[in-house]
Write an enzyme that holds these catalytic residues in place. Structure first.
Site, PDB file in Angstrom:
ATOM      1  N   ASP A   1       7.242   4.010   5.652  1.00 18.95           N
ATOM      2  CA  ASP A   1       7.741   3.610   6.965  1.00 18.95           C
ATOM      3  C   ASP A   1       7.869   2.098   7.103  1.00 18.95           C
ATOM      4  O   ASP A   1       7.261   1.329   6.365  1.00 18.95           O
ATOM      5  CB  ASP A   1       6.777   4.082   8.058  1.00 18.95           C
ATOM      6  CG  ASP A   1       5.498   3.243   8.079  1.00 18.95           C
ATOM      7  OD1 ASP A   1       4.845   3.148   7.026  1.00 18.95           O
ATOM      8  OD2 ASP A   1       5.179   2.661   9.134  1.00 18.95           O
TER       9      ASP A   1
ATOM     10  N   PHE B   1      10.661  -4.571   0.181  1.00 23.82           N
ATOM     11  CA  PHE B   1      10.029  -3.592   1.072  1.00 23.82           C
ATOM     12  C   PHE B   1      10.883  -2.329   1.127  1.00 23.82           C
ATOM     13  O   PHE B   1      12.100  -2.387   1.264  1.00 23.82           O
ATOM     14  CB  PHE B   1       9.859  -4.178   2.477  1.00 23.82           C
ATOM     15  CG  PHE B   1       8.976  -3.326   3.335  1.00 23.82           C
ATOM     16  CD1 PHE B   1       7.595  -3.442   3.262  1.00 23.82           C
ATOM     17  CD2 PHE B   1       9.519  -2.382   4.195  1.00 23.82           C
ATOM     18  CE1 PHE B   1       6.772  -2.632   4.029  1.00 23.82           C
ATOM     19  CE2 PHE B   1       8.706  -1.571   4.970  1.00 23.82           C
ATOM     20  CZ  PHE B   1       7.329  -1.702   4.891  1.00 23.82           C
TER      21      PHE B   1
ATOM     22  N   GLY C   1       1.775   7.773   4.675  1.00 20.19           N
ATOM     23  CA  GLY C   1       2.883   7.551   3.734  1.00 20.19           C
ATOM     24  C   GLY C   1       3.055   8.606   2.655  1.00 20.19           C
ATOM     25  O   GLY C   1       4.175   8.922   2.261  1.00 20.19           O
TER      26      GLY C   1
ATOM     27  N   ARG D   1      10.520   7.302   7.951  1.00 15.57           N
ATOM     28  CA  ARG D   1       9.834   8.208   7.021  1.00 15.57           C
ATOM     29  C   ARG D   1      10.708   9.415   6.686  1.00 15.57           C
ATOM     30  O   ARG D   1      10.546  10.049   5.654  1.00 15.57           O
ATOM     31  CB  ARG D   1       8.538   8.732   7.645  1.00 15.57           C
ATOM     32  CG  ARG D   1       7.472   7.681   7.894  1.00 15.57           C
ATOM     33  CD  ARG D   1       6.154   8.371   8.258  1.00 15.57           C
ATOM     34  NE  ARG D   1       5.215   7.472   8.917  1.00 15.57           N
ATOM     35  CZ  ARG D   1       4.393   6.641   8.277  1.00 15.57           C
ATOM     36  NH1 ARG D   1       4.410   6.583   6.971  1.00 15.57           N
ATOM     37  NH2 ARG D   1       3.571   5.862   8.954  1.00 15.57           N
TER      38      ARG D   1
ATOM     39  N   ASP E   1       0.344  -1.155  -4.144  1.00 18.32           N
ATOM     40  CA  ASP E   1       0.833  -2.517  -3.957  1.00 18.32           C
ATOM     41  C   ASP E   1      -0.251  -3.464  -4.468  1.00 18.32           C
ATOM     42  O   ASP E   1      -0.335  -3.729  -5.658  1.00 18.32           O
ATOM     43  CB  ASP E   1       1.098  -2.662  -2.450  1.00 18.32           C
ATOM     44  CG  ASP E   1       2.061  -3.782  -2.131  1.00 18.32           C
ATOM     45  OD1 ASP E   1       2.587  -4.405  -3.059  1.00 18.32           O
ATOM     46  OD2 ASP E   1       2.291  -4.025  -0.940  1.00 18.32           O
TER      47      ASP E   1
ATOM     48  N   GLU F   1      -0.780   9.004  -3.695  1.00 22.27           N
ATOM     49  CA  GLU F   1      -0.401   7.842  -2.876  1.00 22.27           C
ATOM     50  C   GLU F   1       1.114   7.652  -2.924  1.00 22.27           C
ATOM     51  O   GLU F   1       1.771   8.073  -3.885  1.00 22.27           O
ATOM     52  CB  GLU F   1      -1.155   6.613  -3.412  1.00 22.27           C
ATOM     53  CG  GLU F   1      -0.848   5.298  -2.740  1.00 22.27           C
ATOM     54  CD  GLU F   1      -1.184   5.234  -1.254  1.00 22.27           C
ATOM     55  OE1 GLU F   1      -0.698   6.108  -0.510  1.00 22.27           O
ATOM     56  OE2 GLU F   1      -1.888   4.303  -0.841  1.00 22.27           O
TER      57      GLU F   1
HETATM   58  P1  IMP Z   1      -2.297  -1.576  -1.154  1.00 24.20           P
HETATM   59  O1  IMP Z   1      -2.007  -1.059  -2.544  1.00 24.20           O
HETATM   60  O2  IMP Z   1      -3.742  -1.448  -0.773  1.00 24.20           O
HETATM   61  O3  IMP Z   1      -1.800  -2.966  -0.952  1.00 24.20           O
HETATM   62  O4  IMP Z   1      -1.552  -0.703  -0.059  1.00 24.20           O
HETATM   63  C1  IMP Z   1      -0.509   0.138  -0.310  1.00 24.20           C
HETATM   64  C2  IMP Z   1      -0.119   0.723   1.025  1.00 24.20           C
HETATM   65  O5  IMP Z   1       0.674  -0.221   1.752  1.00 24.20           O
HETATM   66  C3  IMP Z   1       0.758   1.947   0.833  1.00 24.20           C
HETATM   67  O6  IMP Z   1       0.009   3.115   0.930  1.00 24.20           O
HETATM   68  C4  IMP Z   1       1.741   1.849   1.968  1.00 24.20           C
HETATM   69  O7  IMP Z   1       1.231   2.538   3.098  1.00 24.20           O
HETATM   70  C5  IMP Z   1       1.825   0.393   2.299  1.00 24.20           C
HETATM   71  N1  IMP Z   1       3.029  -0.195   1.647  1.00 24.20           N
HETATM   72  C6  IMP Z   1       3.046  -1.054   0.618  1.00 24.20           C
HETATM   73  N2  IMP Z   1       4.308  -1.393   0.284  1.00 24.20           N
HETATM   74  C7  IMP Z   1       5.108  -0.724   1.130  1.00 24.20           C
HETATM   75  C8  IMP Z   1       6.551  -0.641   1.282  1.00 24.20           C
HETATM   76  O8  IMP Z   1       7.364  -1.248   0.553  1.00 24.20           O
HETATM   77  N3  IMP Z   1       7.000   0.161   2.273  1.00 24.20           N
HETATM   78  C9  IMP Z   1       6.159   0.869   3.092  1.00 24.20           C
HETATM   79  N4  IMP Z   1       4.824   0.834   2.976  1.00 24.20           N
HETATM   80  C10 IMP Z   1       4.300   0.048   2.005  1.00 24.20           C
HETATM   81 MG    MG Z   2      -0.072   4.525   2.440  1.00 21.18          MG
END
Ligand code: IMP
Ligand code: MG
Length: 192
Positions: free
Chosen positions: A166, A159, A52, A172, A110, A106
């Protein structure tokens, strides 16, 4: 809106552009300026998280005015239950991080679980510093408290796709960041 953006909206299942190409470009340049000032005289290693953050990390590097290395790591997350997510590194760094200024790059934070894992992993390797730069921050869904040193934009729970983000490995390539116009279960038409 640019002619290109209008054309993409017509051909892709996009509901709404959340951040335009120009907004992203301006913000990335501002972040790169701040980082260039803050890390002057340091030994900066940008660590992009695949896949990403690939586009963001590369654009950020391009706008830095100080010497910097760029590497990428790949991680996978296993969801054992809704609350328990395990993170594993599947492609590690090629260079040593000892005494370097590590800046993890990053696309979106999330839950924060991915970065929580990576910060601990890198901190154990005794770098000069470890900080985080995320293009997007979604604080509403945070599970692990992690300090973000640089954030491009705060976003809502919708989202998002585009500029590296993606949905099932697609979208992407979009130059802007947008919401999609279909349910998870729906089959979307492949753009032509
Ligand atoms: P977290 O903070 O460990 O929950 O993970 C974040 C990862 O989830 C990011 O690096 C993205 O790859 C993926 N992600 C979270 N939200 C989205 C979104 O809205 N669109 C696409 N990928 C997302
Ligand atoms: Mg990611």
């Amino acid at each position: 809106m640019s002619i290109q953006a209008a054309d993409l909206i017509r051909r892709y299942p996009i509901r709404q552009i959340v951040l335009s190409e120009e907004e992203i470009r301006n913000r990335v340049q501002t972040l790169a300026r701040e980082i260039s000032q803050d890390y002057r005289g340091g030994d900066l290693l940008l660590v992009g998280i695949l896949k990403g953050a690939q586009i963001f990390a590369t654009d950020l590097l391009r706008h830095l005015s100080i010497p910097a290395q760029l590497e990428f790591v790949s991680i996978s997350r296993y969801r054992r239950s809704p609350e328990v997510k395990e993170v594993q590194i599947t492609q590690d760094l090629q260079s040593e991080v000892a005494l370097k200024d590590v800046l993890i790059v990053e696309d979106i934070v999330d839950t924060g679980l991915t970065l929580n894992f990576l910060v601990k992993l890198f901190a154990a390797r005794k770098p000069a510093s470890v900080r985080i730069c995320s293009l997007l921050d979604r604080p509403a869904l945070r599970l692990a408290e992690i300090p973000l040193s640089y954030v491009g934009f705060d976003v809502s729970e919708d989202f998002l796709v585009g500029y590296g983000l993606d949905y099932q490995e697609r979208f992407r390539n979009l130059p802007f960041i947008a919401t999609l116009d279909f349910d998870d279960s729906a089959v979307y038409p492949v753009p032509n």
